[in-house]
Enzyme design. Structure first.
Site, short mmCIF file in Angstrom:
data_model
loop_
_atom_site.label_atom_id
_atom_site.label_comp_id
_atom_site.label_asym_id
_atom_site.label_seq_id
_atom_site.Cartn_x
_atom_site.Cartn_y
_atom_site.Cartn_z
N SER A 4 1.58 -1.86 1.46
CA SER A 4 0.13 -1.70 1.73
C SER A 4 -0.47 -2.97 2.54
O SER A 4 -0.32 -4.08 1.83
CB SER A 4 -0.85 -1.48 0.64
OG SER A 4 -2.18 -1.81 0.94
N HIS A 42 1.48 1.63 4.72
CA HIS A 42 0.26 2.23 3.93
C HIS A 42 -0.82 1.41 4.35
O HIS A 42 -1.03 0.25 4.30
CB HIS A 42 0.56 2.18 2.46
CG HIS A 42 -0.37 2.77 1.77
ND1 HIS A 42 -0.62 3.98 1.38
CD2 HIS A 42 -1.63 2.27 0.92
CE1 HIS A 42 -1.49 4.37 0.69
NE2 HIS A 42 -2.17 3.61 0.38
N ASP A 96 -4.81 1.04 3.86
CA ASP A 96 -6.04 1.38 2.86
C ASP A 96 -7.29 1.44 3.73
O ASP A 96 -7.74 0.01 3.73
CB ASP A 96 -5.83 0.42 1.37
CG ASP A 96 -4.69 0.93 0.70
OD1 ASP A 96 -4.02 -0.02 0.35
OD2 ASP A 96 -4.74 2.10 0.29
N MET A 133 -11.27 1.62 3.16
CA MET A 133 -12.17 1.35 2.28
C MET A 133 -13.76 1.34 2.87
O MET A 133 -14.04 0.52 3.76
CB MET A 133 -12.12 0.28 1.20
CG MET A 133 -10.72 0.44 0.41
SD MET A 133 -10.34 -1.03 -0.38
CE MET A 133 -8.63 -0.55 -1.01
N HIS A 177 -4.43 6.00 3.96
CA HIS A 177 -5.28 6.52 2.84
C HIS A 177 -6.73 6.38 2.83
O HIS A 177 -7.17 5.21 2.88
CB HIS A 177 -4.60 5.63 1.69
CG HIS A 177 -5.28 5.59 0.29
ND1 HIS A 177 -5.17 5.06 -0.45
CD2 HIS A 177 -6.02 6.98 -0.06
CE1 HIS A 177 -5.64 5.37 -1.82
NE2 HIS A 177 -6.31 6.52 -1.43
N MET A 197 -10.43 5.99 1.61
CA MET A 197 -11.00 6.02 0.25
C MET A 197 -12.47 5.64 0.78
O MET A 197 -13.01 4.64 0.67
CB MET A 197 -10.72 4.62 -0.46
CG MET A 197 -9.24 4.87 -1.12
SD MET A 197 -8.67 3.25 -1.69
CE MET A 197 -7.67 2.70 -0.06
N MET A 256 -3.11 7.93 -7.81
CA MET A 256 -3.89 6.52 -8.04
C MET A 256 -3.31 6.08 -9.24
O MET A 256 -3.30 6.67 -10.31
CB MET A 256 -5.09 6.46 -7.93
CG MET A 256 -5.74 6.78 -6.28
SD MET A 256 -5.30 5.47 -5.19
CE MET A 256 -5.50 3.86 -5.86
N ASP A 312 0.44 5.00 -6.07
CA ASP A 312 -0.22 3.99 -5.39
C ASP A 312 -1.02 2.95 -6.29
O ASP A 312 -2.01 3.59 -6.87
CB ASP A 312 -1.15 4.80 -4.41
CG ASP A 312 -2.04 3.59 -3.49
OD1 ASP A 312 -2.79 4.06 -2.51
OD2 ASP A 312 -1.63 2.35 -3.48
C1 DX5 Z 1 -6.05 0.53 -3.90
C2 DX5 Z 1 -5.34 0.83 -2.89
C3 DX5 Z 1 -3.76 0.36 -3.15
C4 DX5 Z 1 -3.63 -0.76 -3.06
C5 DX5 Z 1 -2.07 -1.27 -3.77
O1 DX5 Z 1 -7.23 0.90 -3.71
O2 DX5 Z 1 -5.40 2.55 -2.62
O3 DX5 Z 1 -2.95 1.04 -1.99
O4 DX5 Z 1 -3.78 -1.65 -1.82
O5 DX5 Z 1 -2.01 -2.80 -3.85
P1 DX5 Z 1 -1.14 -3.13 -5.22
O6 DX5 Z 1 0.14 -2.87 -4.62
O7 DX5 Z 1 -1.32 -4.94 -4.84
O8 DX5 Z 1 -1.69 -2.69 -6.30
ZN ZN Z 2 -3.70 3.32 -1.13
#
Ligand code: DX5
Ligand code: ZN
Length: 228
Positions: free
Chosen positions: A11, A36, A38, A40, A69, A71, A140, A178
């Site tokens: 990620s 990956h 993320d 947000m 992903h 979110m 998750m 994840d």
């Molecule tokens: C959290 C994300 C994850 C996160 C993973 O909301 O969806 O993908 O970035 O990071 P680590 O591996 O550091 O938990």
């Molecule tokens: Zn993620």
């Protein structure tokens, strides 16, 4: 979508943004195929990360498979911009989609992979009706919004439920875990049935990224019974 399992998906939330291209290249040169991303929005999750611009930059940093992903609230409004940015698979949260079947169809009409994600407190039961339409289920293992959190142990039970449902229905979607995945637990997560492993801090905060990637992949293979 055919990939060799296990898949390690770093990620880039945890990457050094002053050297994002180099960090992605290091991953790709270490045998990584998936990156990956993320996304947000500060509404669905209590953090704001980045948008299509960074995904586009990641797509220009090599031939990674971009595992996006979302979110975010109203993910259906943002499918096109992330497709245009180069997303190869887009995962939406069941919790943000009152019309989940329509949103999954909306993603698939772009000829890319479609995934559904569930938060730690969301039961697997909530996504049973959509399983036959998705290419990936994201479980998750932390509360979404931040990297560097600890793995939530109840994830193992949910993982086993999804594995059981997949074989009962004779489906072949990928199962992704994840959050909080690292050298200490990836073998157990693999043994419990995950195919794709997201790792942010475990990869990008390591002293030697390449060495860490190889260790994580080897442990995941061990968990899959693929190595002595
Ligand atoms: C959290 C994300 C994850 C996160 C993973 O909301 O969806 O993908 O970035 O990071 P680590 O591996 O550091 O938990
Ligand atoms: Zn993620």
């Amino acid at each position: 979508m055919r990939f060799d399992i296990p898949i390690l998906a770093p990620s880039i939330l945890a990457a050094d943004y002053t050297r994002l291209g180099e960090e992605i290249t290091t991953c790709l040169n270490s045998g990584i195929e998936w990156i990956h991303c993320d996304i947000m929005d500060g509404h669905f999750v209590p953090n704001i990360s980045y948008g299509p611009t960074i995904v586009k930059a990641a797509s220009r940093s090599g031939d990674a498979f971009l595992d996006v992903h979302l979110m975010i609230e109203n993910p259906g409004h943002y499918i096109q911009p992330f497709v245009d940015a180069g997303a190869n698979l887009i995962t939406v949260h069941q919790e943000t989609c009152p019309h989940l079947h329509r949103t999954i169809q909306q993603i698939k009409q772009h000829d890319i992979g479609a995934g559904v994600a569930i938060n730690p407190a969301t039961p697997v039961q909530q996504i049973i009706p959509i399983l036959e339409y998705v290419d990936l289920v994201l479980i998750m293992s932390v509360n979404p919004g931040f990297g560097g959190q600890s793995f939530i142990e109840s994830t193992y039970q949910k993982l086993e439920e999804v594995v059981a449902e997949r074989s009962r229905k004779q489906l072949n979607f990928l199962i992704e875990v994840d959050g909080g995945v690292g050298p200490d637990n990836i073998q157990k997560v693999a043994r419990a049935g995950a195919d794709v492993f997201v790792a942010g801090s475990a990869v990008f905060k390591a002293d030697d990224i390449s060495k860490r990637i190889n260790k994580l992949i080897d442990s995941a293979k061990k968990g899959k019974g693929m190595m002595a």
